[in-house]
Design a protein around this motif. Structure first.
Motif, short mmCIF file in Angstrom:
data_model
loop_
_atom_site.label_atom_id
_atom_site.label_comp_id
_atom_site.label_asym_id
_atom_site.label_seq_id
_atom_site.Cartn_x
_atom_site.Cartn_y
_atom_site.Cartn_z
N VAL A 54 40.57 45.12 37.47
CA VAL A 54 40.21 44.21 38.59
C VAL A 54 39.16 44.61 39.42
O VAL A 54 38.30 43.55 39.82
N THR A 56 36.43 48.32 40.25
CA THR A 56 36.38 49.75 40.10
C THR A 56 35.39 50.11 41.02
O THR A 56 34.68 49.46 41.73
N GLY A 57 35.61 51.35 41.28
CA GLY A 57 34.79 51.93 42.51
C GLY A 57 34.57 53.52 42.13
O GLY A 57 35.06 54.08 41.19
N ALA A 60 38.28 54.95 42.83
CA ALA A 60 39.39 54.42 42.24
C ALA A 60 39.25 53.19 41.08
O ALA A 60 37.97 52.81 41.40
N ASN A 61 40.14 52.71 40.48
CA ASN A 61 39.84 51.70 39.59
C ASN A 61 41.17 50.69 39.72
O ASN A 61 42.25 51.59 40.04
N ALA A 77 49.21 45.01 40.72
CA ALA A 77 47.95 45.86 40.78
C ALA A 77 48.25 47.12 40.51
O ALA A 77 49.19 47.70 41.12
N LYS A 79 46.75 50.55 40.85
CA LYS A 79 45.39 51.42 41.54
C LYS A 79 45.52 52.88 41.39
O LYS A 79 46.53 53.70 41.40
N MET A 146 51.42 47.87 43.24
CA MET A 146 51.77 46.81 44.18
C MET A 146 51.54 45.69 43.66
O MET A 146 51.06 45.47 42.61
N GLU A 147 51.99 44.69 44.59
CA GLU A 147 51.89 43.25 44.05
C GLU A 147 50.48 42.79 43.82
O GLU A 147 49.81 43.33 44.65
N PHE A 148 50.41 42.12 42.80
CA PHE A 148 48.99 41.51 42.36
C PHE A 148 48.54 40.32 43.22
O PHE A 148 49.36 39.33 43.18
N LEU A 149 47.64 40.08 43.98
CA LEU A 149 46.99 38.96 44.69
C LEU A 149 46.31 38.37 43.81
O LEU A 149 45.02 38.79 43.81
N PRO A 155 41.93 38.23 40.20
CA PRO A 155 42.30 38.70 41.58
C PRO A 155 41.92 37.63 42.28
O PRO A 155 40.77 36.90 42.31
N ASP A 213 43.13 47.80 50.28
CA ASP A 213 42.51 48.98 50.45
C ASP A 213 42.97 49.65 51.78
O ASP A 213 42.22 50.16 52.67
N1 LIG Z 1 44.71 47.84 46.17
C1 LIG Z 1 44.01 46.98 45.88
C2 LIG Z 1 43.02 46.57 45.58
C3 LIG Z 1 42.74 45.23 45.23
C4 LIG Z 1 43.99 44.23 44.80
C5 LIG Z 1 43.61 43.20 44.11
C6 LIG Z 1 44.63 42.28 43.82
N2 LIG Z 1 45.93 42.38 44.30
C7 LIG Z 1 46.06 43.61 44.91
C8 LIG Z 1 45.23 44.44 45.15
C9 LIG Z 1 41.76 47.30 46.18
O1 LIG Z 1 41.81 48.43 46.75
N3 LIG Z 1 40.30 47.01 45.72
C10 LIG Z 1 39.33 47.51 46.33
C11 LIG Z 1 38.55 48.62 45.50
C12 LIG Z 1 39.63 49.21 44.53
C13 LIG Z 1 38.97 50.15 43.68
C14 LIG Z 1 37.66 50.41 43.82
C15 LIG Z 1 36.80 49.67 44.66
C16 LIG Z 1 37.18 48.92 45.49
#
Ligand SMILES: N#C/C(=C\c1ccncc1)C(=O)NCc1ccccc1
Length: 259
Positions: A54, A56-57, A60-61, A77, A79, A146-149, A155, A213
């Motif tokens: 969903v 990547t950073g 975290a991914n 989701a 994480k 967590m719940e996927f939005l 996403p 986040d």
């Molecule tokens: N929790 C979460 C996140 C998204 C998400 C989407 C859809 N449903 C729930 C959560 C999230 O942190 N995204 C930011 C991020 C994560 C990893 C690396 C870079 C940036």
């Protein structure tokens, strides 16, 4: 080599949806053996099948998963914080001011585990107080569920993704008001400051703003909470200026402080 053989064995057990080899490659690349074992444990109870990446950073991914929570099917989701992350110095700064965690000399791995626990507890507190955040499901070591939005494993877009097209989906003025209501509830009811709020960490899901986040969010009694809150509000104000909307972050902040 032997290590990779082991990783492959765990990957087989993870019931990864064979969408494409890339996803499998990603898992093998970003997940060290320790994380795979944690993911395997979680998958036995909560994950029916793992989907694609969903986001990547550096630190975290996030992956999609078909989840099963209290017997209900629920898109999740997943994480996963990298244990070899380079960003952990940033995490240290936030953690050393948080009374909830006793930061005696601890290892890098433990800092990552504490960080994941912190994000989960922040999500829990915000969710309980009715702030728009993904519903937290479970955490274990460096992994959060967590719940996927989103829809169909895609996403929901962030305000950054939408930029000017935002106005095609929602009325920017109404959206700004709803974001500020959620900031107020986060601060006044949940006693939390997001501390990294911007168009990147607000998703537009079903026409409503959701904060994601929450790992760096701090309690109001953190020494820097007010300056973090002011920065959050200025980020929001800057983003909505492009829609001709003006709101004074300083004024909103002082009103908030008297609530
Ligand atoms: N929790 C979460 C996140 C998204 C998400 C989407 C859809 N449903 C729930 C959560 C999230 O942190 N995204 C930011 C991020 C994560 C990893 C690396 C870079 C940036």
């Amino acid at each position: 080599d032997k290590e990779l053989k082991n990783i492959e064995r765990y990957l087989d057990k993870l019931r990864i949806k064979e969408r494409d080899q890339d996803d499998r490659k990603i898992f093998a690349e970003v997940l060290d053996k320790r994380t795979l074992i944690t993911l395997y444990k979680l998958s036995k109870k909560y994950i029916q099948a793992l989907g694609g990446v969903v986001s990547t950073g550096k630190e975290a991914n996030v992956f999609y998963a078909d989840g099963l929570v209290d017997g209900e099917e629920m898109p999740l989701a997943v994480k996963i914080y990298r244990i070899e992350t380079s960003e952990f110095h940033k995490m240290e700064d936030y953690l050393f001011g948080d009374k909830r965690f006793d930061m005696k000399k601890i290892s890098k791995k433990t800092i990552i585990y504490i960080w994941a626990e912190k994000e989960f507890r922040n999500l829990q507190k915000a969710y309980q107080e009715g702030v728009n955040v993904p519903r937290p499901v479970h955490y274990l070591k460096n992994i959060l569920l967590m719940e996927f939005l989103g829809e169909d494993e895609i996403p929901s877009p962030s305000l950054f993704d939408l930029r000017k097209n935002l106005a095609d989906f929602v009325n920017p003025k109404d959206l700004l008001e709803e974001i500020l209501e959620n900031v107020e509830r986060l601060v006044v009811s949940a006693e939390l400051v997001h501390a990294d709020l911007s168009e990147y960490n607000i998703l537009l899901h079903n026409g409503k703003p959701y904060f994601i986040d929450m790992g760096q969010a701090v309690l109001l009694d953190h020494p820097n909470s007010i300056s973090f809150l002011e920065r959050d509000l200025k980020n929001i104000s800057r983003f909505f200026e492009k829609f001709g909307l003006k709101f004074d972050a300083g004024e909103f902040l002082s009103e908030l402080m008297n609530k």
